[in-house]
Write a protein that holds these residues in place. Sequence first.
Motif, mmCIF file in Angstrom:
data_model
loop_
_atom_site.group_PDB
_atom_site.id
_atom_site.type_symbol
_atom_site.label_atom_id
_atom_site.label_comp_id
_atom_site.label_asym_id
_atom_site.label_seq_id
_atom_site.Cartn_x
_atom_site.Cartn_y
_atom_site.Cartn_z
ATOM 1 N N ASP A 59 85.926 -11.509 7.962
ATOM 2 C CA ASP A 59 85.347 -10.460 8.798
ATOM 3 C C ASP A 59 84.173 -11.043 9.577
ATOM 4 O OD1 ASP A 59 84.557 -8.081 9.936
ATOM 5 O OD2 ASP A 59 83.671 -7.269 8.110
ATOM 6 N N MET A 60 84.131 -10.781 10.879
ATOM 7 C CA MET A 60 83.047 -11.314 11.702
ATOM 8 C C MET A 60 81.685 -10.760 11.312
ATOM 9 S SD MET A 60 81.801 -13.091 14.162
ATOM 10 C CE MET A 60 83.084 -13.673 15.284
ATOM 11 N N ARG A 61 81.639 -9.510 10.903
ATOM 12 C CA ARG A 61 80.353 -8.864 10.644
ATOM 13 C C ARG A 61 80.231 -8.525 9.167
ATOM 14 N NH1 ARG A 61 78.370 -9.975 14.184
ATOM 15 N NH2 ARG A 61 78.716 -8.569 15.921
ATOM 16 N N SER A 66 76.038 -12.632 10.312
ATOM 17 C CA SER A 66 77.175 -13.066 11.098
ATOM 18 C C SER A 66 77.976 -14.118 10.338
ATOM 19 C CB SER A 66 76.699 -13.663 12.435
ATOM 20 O OG SER A 66 77.779 -14.217 13.139
ATOM 21 N N SER A 87 87.811 -8.967 13.554
ATOM 22 C CA SER A 87 86.587 -8.394 14.086
ATOM 23 C C SER A 87 86.843 -7.066 14.776
ATOM 24 C CB SER A 87 85.965 -9.373 15.099
ATOM 25 O OG SER A 87 84.793 -8.832 15.673
ATOM 26 N N TYR A 89 84.943 -6.523 17.282
ATOM 27 C CA TYR A 89 84.314 -6.849 18.555
ATOM 28 C C TYR A 89 85.191 -7.747 19.404
ATOM 29 C CZ TYR A 89 80.406 -5.093 15.862
ATOM 30 O OH TYR A 89 79.607 -4.306 15.078
ATOM 31 N N TYR A 106 91.502 -15.607 16.040
ATOM 32 C CA TYR A 106 90.605 -14.459 16.208
ATOM 33 C C TYR A 106 91.464 -13.245 16.509
ATOM 34 C CZ TYR A 106 86.250 -12.049 17.605
ATOM 35 O OH TYR A 106 85.166 -11.200 17.679
#
Length: 210
Positions: A59-61, A66, A87, A89, A106
């Motif tokens: 997970d990006m967040r 970060s 993500s 985003y 991604y």
Amino acid sequence: MDEPLRPLRVVLVDDHPTVRAGTRTLLEPEGFVVVGEAACARTAVVVAAHQHPDLLMLDMRLESGSALDAIPDLLSAAPGVRILVQSMYAEPALVRAALSAGASGYLLKSTPVAELIAAARTVATGGKYVQPSLGVGLAHAVRQEKELPLRERQVLGLLADGHTNREVAKRLAVSVRTVESVRAALRARLGLATRADLVAYARRHHSAQV
């Protein structure tokens, strides 16, 4: 008689248990086996080092910050592991930063199930995957970055070297308020959601040019 293909070993890294459980449910009927889970980057490094998975879905967040800065540590902990970032985003700068950090794919969390499975299999078996809808934006971001004004390039370079707003202001002989304004403009121009994302992006792509 051909031997059956072994399941692809996966570690799931997301700070929401329900998301990890849902992803496990989607993957395991499709030839994957989830060999570990983690809610933060630090735990993910330990799990990856122990399990040596084929794929790490990241997970990006994360609540711990970060995921960009964690990618090199994960690759070092489990040589040969492939990382697929998931993500919420779609910012092109985040896509580029993740790939530059060492991720092999991604994917947006809103991706349909069939595409998620295909992306996971592609990355786990040695390929690369960037969600097609992100490709145009990624190319645009690269062109846009090349056209950044000098002052913005200077600020990015100093951020990459770890300078605070006050230190950047001193180096450039401007006010702290001006540096804050430039940082805000950079985040808007590059489509970065937070200050942490901007600093992580700067570290991946710039060195000081002053």
